[in-house]
Design a protein around this motif. Structure first.
Motif, PDB file in Angstrom:
ATOM      1  N   SER A   1       0.723   5.720 -13.655  1.00 52.59           N
ATOM      2  CA  SER A   1      -0.332   4.874 -13.145  1.00 52.59           C
ATOM      3  C   SER A   1      -1.256   5.453 -12.191  1.00 52.59           C
ATOM      4  O   SER A   1      -2.372   4.652 -12.006  1.00 52.59           O
ATOM      5  CB  SER A   1       0.473   3.742 -12.367  1.00 52.59           C
ATOM      6  OG  SER A   1       1.442   3.118 -13.266  1.00 52.59           O
TER       7      SER A   1
ATOM      8  N   THR B   1       5.103   5.517 -11.403  1.00 51.44           N
ATOM      9  CA  THR B   1       4.220   5.994 -10.539  1.00 51.44           C
ATOM     10  C   THR B   1       3.383   6.777 -10.931  1.00 51.44           C
ATOM     11  O   THR B   1       2.163   6.669 -11.002  1.00 51.44           O
ATOM     12  CB  THR B   1       5.039   6.334  -9.153  1.00 51.44           C
ATOM     13  OG1 THR B   1       5.755   5.256  -8.728  1.00 51.44           O
ATOM     14  CG2 THR B   1       4.047   6.772  -8.278  1.00 51.44           C
TER      15      THR B   1
ATOM     16  N   THR C   1       3.535   8.568  -1.718  1.00 52.97           N
ATOM     17  CA  THR C   1       3.897   7.293  -1.484  1.00 52.97           C
ATOM     18  C   THR C   1       5.138   6.704  -1.965  1.00 52.97           C
ATOM     19  O   THR C   1       5.832   6.209  -1.243  1.00 52.97           O
ATOM     20  CB  THR C   1       2.828   6.362  -2.144  1.00 52.97           C
ATOM     21  OG1 THR C   1       1.449   6.379  -1.716  1.00 52.97           O
ATOM     22  CG2 THR C   1       2.909   4.800  -1.869  1.00 52.97           C
TER      23      THR C   1
ATOM     24  N   PHE D   1      -3.148   0.724  -5.794  1.00 50.11           N
ATOM     25  CA  PHE D   1      -2.476  -0.554  -5.843  1.00 50.11           C
ATOM     26  C   PHE D   1      -3.197  -1.658  -6.297  1.00 50.11           C
ATOM     27  O   PHE D   1      -2.777  -2.628  -6.899  1.00 50.11           O
ATOM     28  CB  PHE D   1      -2.167  -0.994  -4.110  1.00 50.11           C
ATOM     29  CG  PHE D   1      -1.188  -0.367  -3.602  1.00 50.11           C
ATOM     30  CD1 PHE D   1       0.101  -0.646  -3.522  1.00 50.11           C
ATOM     31  CD2 PHE D   1      -1.698   0.695  -2.611  1.00 50.11           C
ATOM     32  CE1 PHE D   1       0.952   0.416  -2.886  1.00 50.11           C
ATOM     33  CE2 PHE D   1      -0.914   1.355  -2.081  1.00 50.11           C
ATOM     34  CZ  PHE D   1       0.550   1.304  -1.867  1.00 50.11           C
ATOM     35  N   THR D   2      -4.535  -1.285  -7.044  1.00 43.02           N
ATOM     36  CA  THR D   2      -5.124  -2.256  -8.075  1.00 43.02           C
ATOM     37  C   THR D   2      -4.258  -2.109  -9.194  1.00 43.02           C
ATOM     38  O   THR D   2      -4.445  -3.134 -10.217  1.00 43.02           O
ATOM     39  CB  THR D   2      -6.509  -1.794  -8.274  1.00 43.02           C
ATOM     40  OG1 THR D   2      -6.521  -0.426  -8.748  1.00 43.02           O
ATOM     41  CG2 THR D   2      -7.294  -1.925  -7.116  1.00 43.02           C
ATOM     42  N   SER D   3      -3.475  -1.125  -9.606  1.00 35.56           N
ATOM     43  CA  SER D   3      -2.424  -1.155 -10.628  1.00 35.56           C
ATOM     44  C   SER D   3      -1.256  -1.861 -10.355  1.00 35.56           C
ATOM     45  O   SER D   3      -0.614  -1.574  -9.687  1.00 35.56           O
ATOM     46  CB  SER D   3      -2.221   0.256 -11.132  1.00 35.56           C
ATOM     47  OG  SER D   3      -1.185   0.404 -12.051  1.00 35.56           O
ATOM     48  N   ARG D   4      -0.858  -2.809 -11.139  1.00 38.50           N
ATOM     49  CA  ARG D   4       0.127  -3.681 -10.985  1.00 38.50           C
ATOM     50  C   ARG D   4       1.268  -3.000 -11.063  1.00 38.50           C
ATOM     51  O   ARG D   4       2.365  -3.103 -10.415  1.00 38.50           O
ATOM     52  CB  ARG D   4      -0.003  -4.759 -11.912  1.00 38.50           C
ATOM     53  CG  ARG D   4       1.350  -5.855 -11.733  1.00 38.50           C
ATOM     54  CD  ARG D   4       1.101  -7.194 -12.604  1.00 38.50           C
ATOM     55  NE  ARG D   4       1.276  -7.022 -13.860  1.00 38.50           N
ATOM     56  CZ  ARG D   4       1.473  -8.080 -14.739  1.00 38.50           C
ATOM     57  NH1 ARG D   4       1.172  -9.355 -14.526  1.00 38.50           N
ATOM     58  NH2 ARG D   4       1.580  -7.843 -15.993  1.00 38.50           N
TER      59      ARG D   4
ATOM     60  N   PHE E   1       1.706   0.352 -10.442  1.00 42.22           N
ATOM     61  CA  PHE E   1       2.103   1.144  -9.440  1.00 42.22           C
ATOM     62  C   PHE E   1       2.721   0.470  -8.262  1.00 42.22           C
ATOM     63  O   PHE E   1       3.696   0.802  -7.916  1.00 42.22           O
ATOM     64  CB  PHE E   1       0.620   1.780  -8.904  1.00 42.22           C
ATOM     65  CG  PHE E   1       0.747   2.596  -7.756  1.00 42.22           C
ATOM     66  CD1 PHE E   1       1.185   4.048  -7.986  1.00 42.22           C
ATOM     67  CD2 PHE E   1       0.741   2.180  -6.562  1.00 42.22           C
ATOM     68  CE1 PHE E   1       1.111   4.732  -6.911  1.00 42.22           C
ATOM     69  CE2 PHE E   1       0.864   2.876  -5.261  1.00 42.22           C
ATOM     70  CZ  PHE E   1       1.060   4.289  -5.465  1.00 42.22           C
ATOM     71  N   THR E   2       2.177  -0.842  -8.113  1.00 38.71           N
ATOM     72  CA  THR E   2       2.587  -1.685  -6.920  1.00 38.71           C
ATOM     73  C   THR E   2       3.828  -1.955  -7.267  1.00 38.71           C
ATOM     74  O   THR E   2       4.726  -1.946  -6.334  1.00 38.71           O
ATOM     75  CB  THR E   2       1.748  -2.870  -6.679  1.00 38.71           C
ATOM     76  OG1 THR E   2       0.299  -2.354  -6.515  1.00 38.71           O
ATOM     77  CG2 THR E   2       2.426  -3.753  -5.401  1.00 38.71           C
TER      78      THR E   2
ATOM     79  N   PRO F   1      -6.294   2.789  -1.315  1.00 41.33           N
ATOM     80  CA  PRO F   1      -5.930   1.244  -1.902  1.00 41.33           C
ATOM     81  C   PRO F   1      -6.225   1.288  -3.231  1.00 41.33           C
ATOM     82  O   PRO F   1      -5.615   0.321  -3.748  1.00 41.33           O
ATOM     83  CB  PRO F   1      -7.014   0.547  -0.873  1.00 41.33           C
ATOM     84  CG  PRO F   1      -7.358   1.489   0.107  1.00 41.33           C
ATOM     85  CD  PRO F   1      -7.259   2.776  -0.256  1.00 41.33           C
TER      86      PRO F   1
ATOM     87  N   THR G   1      -3.456   7.046   1.830  1.00 43.08           N
ATOM     88  CA  THR G   1      -3.051   6.524   0.765  1.00 43.08           C
ATOM     89  C   THR G   1      -4.062   5.419  -0.045  1.00 43.08           C
ATOM     90  O   THR G   1      -4.504   4.267   0.391  1.00 43.08           O
ATOM     91  CB  THR G   1      -1.800   5.369   0.913  1.00 43.08           C
ATOM     92  OG1 THR G   1      -0.860   6.045   1.832  1.00 43.08           O
ATOM     93  CG2 THR G   1      -1.099   4.653  -0.157  1.00 43.08           C
TER      94      THR G   1
ATOM     95  N   GLN H   1       6.578   0.712  -6.406  1.00 45.67           N
ATOM     96  CA  GLN H   1       6.836   1.044  -5.076  1.00 45.67           C
ATOM     97  C   GLN H   1       7.846   0.060  -4.460  1.00 45.67           C
ATOM     98  O   GLN H   1       8.611   0.206  -3.629  1.00 45.67           O
ATOM     99  CB  GLN H   1       5.379   0.705  -4.339  1.00 45.67           C
ATOM    100  CG  GLN H   1       4.284   1.845  -4.675  1.00 45.67           C
ATOM    101  CD  GLN H   1       4.779   3.173  -5.248  1.00 45.67           C
ATOM    102  OE1 GLN H   1       5.374   3.861  -4.355  1.00 45.67           O
ATOM    103  NE2 GLN H   1       4.540   3.514  -6.491  1.00 45.67           N
TER     104      GLN H   1
END
Length: 526
Positions: free
Chosen positions: A392, A389, A404, A268-271, A273-274, A265, A263, A277
């Motif tokens: 992004s 998702t 993910t 997850f630098t994309s707000r 995308f985070t 990391p 996965t 999730q």
């Protein structure tokens, strides 16, 4: 790290013909249909093979291996080719399916269900990742709407088909029926999907895969056993909780250092995308919890048979189907990334509140119709989360991204059933103990001996009390679902709307074109 091979023709993105779409849709349908068909046949299977004490493991083994393998299949597709990973997962699924049909004991069935689950983990993530790299963002909503149609059809049609096969053929055909569907999917994808040659020079993050698998296995067992097989305060549950925390913490540490993490990391630098999730976790918890406990209410309180209870939540499935079709079309237009999940959260809260009207005296037709609204809300959230998702993530990470979001939704469902199931059991026990006494409550609930069939022969007072208790337990579940929906609404506030897609720019972008070294090593920026 070496760059991936650049496609020979990157000027025009390869098209995804109808035959290819059909094959990918069949794979998604297969993954969803299998669990629904087999669930109806399981009591008959246990009667034939024996091993009632291991009954739950025939389901748990499948879910465990499917959840654990989902992100790994996604990463294998990113590294070595999505089409190859997808077809391999279909083949493995079919091998496990045939073996399940040939099982001669419950032990064999459990082992073969685990093999089947390993293949099932790649069915949906493989199809979604292929769609993600071949379909431009402004058209993904239309394709995802087709996916949205497949899921409710499988949820509704699976139990009916499973019951028919078990009654008129043989339970082994509940597995064998998957084989022709899988073969057609393989042929359609082989003929209809054309991906540019791609291979990223890298190795699978085996340590990360092992840690993630350990964490998921422990978490799924914790969700399945806590409050049922073992008390929440037992050493077994405490040990599983420790394994979950240590495995996932170590997994994060490994992923931050790995060359090709399971996965990445950088996702997850994309707000957006985070946040997607987080929404996926919440909507998974709401959906699975409500779908698990509504049929129980329909059977105990409304007196419906298992098959009819499934039919009575058809409005919920219809709401999901309609919402997913509409949401995909709306998000194709761009600029609604925030508005759509906000709407989904609002509708889901309203739907959960409406379910508080369900009680022992609610008319059957009204009880069924009240499920429509929460289905629509869940459908909006599921579709918008998946599209956010995919939009992004960079093309090279599409498999990991779709893996993910699928995994997180599965985890959300497991945790939701565990936590809200404990609320349901507690409220039921309180009502039974208050009206019938503690001894009667324990006698009714011990060992899961309370069934709708037995309830019909009980005294009127006991029967009415059980109906009130089941209604109270359901109210606890839907209040929890409403709280989760409010959290989803709050989460959606932080999503930033993306600009409307530029058709001219999309036409010149190659979905599977190779990134340069900087794009490989640095986080993707839209």
């Amino acid at each position: 790290m070496n760059d991936p091979a650049t496609p020979t023709s990157a000027a025009d993105p390869p098209a995804l013909p109808r035959l290819g779409v059909f094959g990918l849709m069949l794979g998604i349908f297969l993954a969803t249909l299998d669990g629904q068909i087999v669930s109806t046949a399981l009591p008959t299977i246990v009667g034939d093979l024996g091993g009632l004490d291991h009954f739950s493991w025939s389901v748990t083994a499948y879910l465990l291996t499917m959840a654990a393998s989902t992100p790994i299949w996604g990463k294998l597709g990113d590294l070595y080719g999505r089409k190859g990973a997808y077809t391999s997962s279909v083949v493995l699924f079919l091998i496990g399916t045939v073996l399940c049909g040939l099982a001669q004991s419950m032990g064999q069935l459990i082992a073969f269900r685990a093999v089947q689950g390993l293949g099932a983990g790649g069915l949906m993530v493989g199809a979604l990742s292929v769609i993600g790299v071949l379909v431009p963002p402004q058209e993904r909503g239309r394709i995802q709407s087709m996916v949205g149609v497949m899921l409710p059809v499988a949820f509704v049609g699976g139990p009916l088909l499973g019951g028919f096969i078990t009654d008129y053929l043989d339970w082994r055909w509940t597995f064998y029926v998957n084989v022709p569907i899988g073969i057609v999917a393989l042929l359609a994808v082989g003929k209809g999907v054309r991906l540019p040659a791609q291979r990223v020079t890298g190795r699978v993050d085996y340590l990360g895969a092992a840690l993630l698998t350990s964490g998921i296995l422990a978490l799924t067992l914790l969700a399945s056993w806590a409050g049922t097989t073992y008390a929440w305060t037992s050493w077994q549950i405490a040990a599983l909780a420790v394994v979950v925390v240590l495995s996932l913490a170590w997994f994060v540490r490994v992923e931050l250092r790995a060359t090709e993490p399971i996965t990445p990391p950088r996702l997850f630098t994309s707000r957006e995308f985070t946040l997607a999730q987080v929404l996926s976790l919440l909507v998974g918890a709401v959906l699975v919890s409500v779908i698990n406990y509504l049929p129980q209410y329909m059977q105990f309180v409304q007196g419906a048979s298992p098959t009819v209870s499934g039919m009575l939540i058809l409005p919920l499935m219809l709401g999901m189907l309609t919402a997913q079709l509409t949401t995909g079309r709306l998000m194709d237009r761009g600029g609604l990334d925030r508005i759509v999940p906000l709407t989904g959260g609002t509708v889901t809260v309203a739907g959960a509140m409406l379910l508080l009207l369900l009680g022992a005296d609610t008319p059957l037709v009204a009880a069924s119709a009240l499920t429509l609204v929460i289905g629509a809300g869940v459908g909006i959230l599921m579709q918008s989360t998946l599209l956010t998702t995919m939009n992004s993530a960079a093309p090279r990470d599409m498999g990991a991204a779709t893996g993910t979001v699928t995994l997180v939704r599965t985890i959300g469902g497991s945790l939701g059933v565990a936590v809200l199931g404990a609320v349901h059991s507690s409220r039921m026990a309180d009502v039974l103990a208050e009206q019938l006494g503690t001894d009667t409550e324990k006698r009714l609930t011990a060992g899961g001996g309370l069934t709708p069939a037995l309830l019909k022969d009980m005294p009127t007072r006991v029967r009415h009390t059980v109906e009130d208790a089941v209604s109270s337990g359901l109210h606890g579940v839907v209040v929890g679902a409403a709280v989760l929906s409010v959290i989803a609404f709050g989460t959606a506030w932080f999503i930033r709307a993306t600009p409307e897609p530029d058709p001219a720019a999309a036409a010149t972008a190659a979905p599977e074109s190779a990134p340069d070294k900087d794009s490989v090593r640095a986080p993707h920026v839209d």
